[in-house]
Design a protein around this motif. Structure first.
Motif, mmCIF file in Angstrom:
data_model
loop_
_atom_site.group_PDB
_atom_site.id
_atom_site.type_symbol
_atom_site.label_atom_id
_atom_site.label_comp_id
_atom_site.label_asym_id
_atom_site.label_seq_id
_atom_site.Cartn_x
_atom_site.Cartn_y
_atom_site.Cartn_z
ATOM 1 N N PRO A 184 0.801 -1.230 0.000
ATOM 2 C CA PRO A 184 0.000 0.000 0.000
ATOM 3 C C PRO A 184 0.828 1.271 0.000
ATOM 4 O O PRO A 184 0.358 2.319 -0.474
ATOM 5 C CB PRO A 184 -0.819 -0.120 1.297
ATOM 6 C CG PRO A 184 -0.839 -1.576 1.627
ATOM 7 C CD PRO A 184 0.472 -2.120 1.132
ATOM 8 N N ALA A 185 2.049 1.201 0.526
ATOM 9 C CA ALA A 185 2.886 2.400 0.601
ATOM 10 C C ALA A 185 3.261 2.930 -0.775
ATOM 11 O O ALA A 185 3.657 4.093 -0.903
ATOM 12 C CB ALA A 185 4.148 2.106 1.405
ATOM 13 N N ASN A 186 3.143 2.117 -1.804
ATOM 14 C CA ASN A 186 3.495 2.541 -3.167
ATOM 15 C C ASN A 186 2.345 3.194 -3.901
ATOM 16 O O ASN A 186 2.487 3.556 -5.073
ATOM 17 C CB ASN A 186 3.994 1.348 -3.977
ATOM 18 C CG ASN A 186 5.366 0.882 -3.541
ATOM 19 O OD1 ASN A 186 6.261 1.695 -3.330
ATOM 20 N ND2 ASN A 186 5.536 -0.421 -3.399
ATOM 21 N N TRP A 187 1.186 3.343 -3.249
ATOM 22 C CA TRP A 187 0.006 3.883 -3.904
ATOM 23 C C TRP A 187 -0.500 5.110 -3.165
ATOM 24 O O TRP A 187 -0.487 5.156 -1.934
ATOM 25 C CB TRP A 187 -1.118 2.838 -3.944
ATOM 26 C CG TRP A 187 -0.780 1.614 -4.743
ATOM 27 C CD1 TRP A 187 -0.276 0.443 -4.266
ATOM 28 C CD2 TRP A 187 -0.911 1.455 -6.156
ATOM 29 N NE1 TRP A 187 -0.091 -0.448 -5.297
ATOM 30 C CE2 TRP A 187 -0.475 0.147 -6.473
ATOM 31 C CE3 TRP A 187 -1.374 2.282 -7.177
ATOM 32 C CZ2 TRP A 187 -0.476 -0.343 -7.774
ATOM 33 C CZ3 TRP A 187 -1.376 1.787 -8.477
ATOM 34 C CH2 TRP A 187 -0.930 0.498 -8.768
ATOM 35 N N ASP A 188 -0.938 6.111 -3.927
ATOM 36 C CA ASP A 188 -1.615 7.233 -3.307
ATOM 37 C C ASP A 188 -2.856 6.717 -2.584
ATOM 38 O O ASP A 188 -3.511 5.788 -3.030
ATOM 39 C CB ASP A 188 -2.024 8.259 -4.367
ATOM 40 C CG ASP A 188 -0.824 8.988 -4.955
ATOM 41 O OD1 ASP A 188 0.289 8.810 -4.442
ATOM 42 O OD2 ASP A 188 -1.013 9.716 -5.954
#
Length: 568
Positions: free
Chosen positions: A511-515
């Motif tokens: 999730p950290a790679n997505w806005d």
């Protein structure tokens, strides 16, 4: 432009063997320790706690230690167990312990320790070391994090000043176990190989169709404490929940809770928030109407509420709010409380409860479970395995599909850990732990994002973004609010755009790679922009609604894995 042809080509792309290194998350799961060397210790070689092994790792922020014992123990009650750290790797400084000069001697069972320096000894606490550990319940494996930026002493100085440390564990009983063994030492050299795959989470709900639930122990009727009102107001507004489970509201009326919410989070409707208090300490509040609410455990606290969701949802929602018995010696009561909840779910599925719940109604159980000793109460609620069958009958799998429930292991929004409680005073004699839970059915319910809010560790930019002050959660309660966004089937699937940022690594599933800190699903219009630090690599079968690749952007898909776009 949606480039489905690109995906077809990339399914056969060359396998990328060097994928993202997995960092350590203090979550009580331990899978991320795979590949980290375990230093073993012989069985039954000392009195008291029998230690069997330990592992050490680090990233830029923390020193991580995994402890393995021969049998399940409650590390928080192991008063003779010491963890000693020679932070400067200098035998001539600190307290001599089995060949090392321990600058820190942490007393695991007391929740505090000592800092030895300059011929003196200072008492130190969890907040000073930045120490946290899981599991909070009995186990044979524990993981501990200590901040590499820890500052101790008077005058204050950095604890870790070199590139290596020595560590040992000692059972202080006569003839107690040593690890490493007596007259052996262990040195750990800090490494740059492990980097964190975590980034602070966006707090916003990513899809208007998601239902945001919050469970919050407000500590001794916090909502009616004028000294904490503004702090709670800002926390509630930053989270903006749809359904709330509140614990420790013994003297707080449901009308006061409703009045607070109508003021802090006005709905603009004639009736405003709906709140129910039908047991001695829990309040359940909802933006939606409540058809039915009852206490299923009259001798303690367990409220069931049936929520009428808007017509766009294909089903309504059942909420069970509970606060299990506190103290490490409350196991017997906690077990009976868990048995009662599982018996209710069994009867609900059989259609024998006083208020009939339609089959396949999604549900969740939330609250302060006080899991500080035996694991059995949590296991009962997850699996339906009732212990006191002579009183509550034989258990059964609690989910409608015949399976067990899932436990949402929400991370602190600004830290790669899953604790929900920490001492909110400097001298607090426990390290942070996980006391609050959200368990949920997997029938007609999926959690899309979850987090625990702790304002005192947020950056100033994030505090400003969400209208918080650093001290808000610290002053409000010793517990932290745990939040989950539920996806429940709807008649009108609301599509939403999710953009890749790649700011941590290449893992599509992170999730950290997505806005908005949410991994795309079949309702997502995915955008991959150009000029990001990393481009995505899909490691698991995934379905999305659409894919837009900006000029220069790419997506790689692992062989044998499928990335479906709108079912194709």
């Amino acid at each position: 432009m949606i480039k489905r042809y690109f995906l077809t080509l990339m399914v056969f792309s060359v396998f990328i063997s060097s994928l993202n290194a997995q960092s350590i998350c203090i979550d009580g799961k331990f899978n991320d320790w795979n590949g980290v060397t375990t230093n073993t210790d012989a069985a039954n070689d000392g009195n008291g706690v029998d230690m069997r092994g330990f592992s050490v790792a680090n990233d830029a922020e923390n020193l991580y230690i995994r402890l393995i014992t021969n049998t399940d123990i409650n590390i928080g009650d192991s008063i003779n167990l010491y963890m000693n750290i020679d932070a400067d790797n200098n035998t001539s400084t600190g307290f001599y312990s089995n060949g090392i000069g321990a600058d820190v001697a942490w007393r695991c069972g007391y929740g505090y320790g000592f800092y030895y320096h300059d011929g003196t000894k200072d008492t130190i606490y969890a907040s000073q070391l930045g120490i946290a550990g899981l599991t909070t319940y009995k186990n044979d494996t524990f993981e501990i994090a200590i901040s590499r930026a820890a500052q101790v002493g008077n005058p204050v100085k950095n604890l870790f000043i070199g590139n290596s440390v020595k560590i040992n564990f000692v059972n202080g009983l006569s003839g107690g176990d040593y690890m490493p063994n007596f007259n052996s030492t262990y040195t750990y050299t800090f490494s740059n190989q492990l980097t964190s795959d975590f980034a602070p989470m966006e707090l916003a709900k990513c899809n208007a169709n998601y239902i945001r639930v919050m469970s919050y122990n407000v500590e001794f009727d916090g909502l009616i404490d004028a000294a904490r009102t503004n702090q709670f107001k800002r926390v509630f507004q930053a989270i903006n929940p749809d359904i709330i489970v509140l614990n420790e509201c013994g003297s707080t009326s449901y009308t006061l809770a409703k009045a607070k919410l109508d003021s802090w989070l006005p709905l603009g409707t004639a009736n405003g928030w709906v709140c129910y208090k039908v047991d001695g300490g829990n309040i359940i509040c909802s933006k939606y109407p409540v058809s039915y609410a009852t206490n299923i455990n009259p001798s303690r606290k367990a409220t069931v509420a049936y929520i009428d969701l808007p017509a766009t949802y294909q089903t309504n929602l059942l909420v069970i709010g509970t606060h299990l018995m506190y103290f490490s010696d409350g196991d017997s009561t906690r077990q009976r409380e868990a048995d009662i909840i599982s018996a209710y779910l069994r009867d609900m599925k059989a259609g024998t409860t006083a208020y009939k719940i339609p089959a396949n109604t999604p549900f969740f159980i939330a609250g302060d479970f006080n899991m500080v000793n035996n694991y059995s109460p949590l296991n009962t609620m997850l699996t339906g395995n009732i212990v006191h069958t002579e009183t509550y009958g034989t258990g059964s799998a609690p989910d409608w599909n015949g399976g067990q429930l899932s436990s949402e292991n929400a991370k602190v929004a600004d830290k790669n850990m899953t604790y929900t409680w920490r001492p909110n005073d400097v001298g607090g004699r426990r390290w942070p732990g996980k006391l609050d839970y959200i368990l949920h059915s997997n029938t007609n319910l999926e959690i899309k994002k979850s987090f625990v809010l702790q304002s005192e560790i947020m950056s100033q930019a994030r505090l400003t973004q969400y209208g918080l002050l650093a001290s808000d959660s610290y002053i409000a309660s010793d517990h932290l609010p745990i939040v989950a966004d539920l996806q429940i089937p709807t008649s009108n699937s609301l599509l939403f755009t999710v953009q890749w940022n790649g700011k941590v690594n290449t893992a599509w599933e992170n999730p950290a790679n997505w806005d908005c800190s949410t991994v795309p699903d079949k309702y997502s219009n995915v955008v991959i922009p150009a000029n990001v630090p990393n481009y995505p690599y899909v490691n698991y079968n995934t379905e999305i609604h659409s894919l837009t690749l900006n000029n220069g952007s790419t997506v790689n898909v692992k062989p044998t894995v499928k990335l479906l776009v709108n079912g194709q």
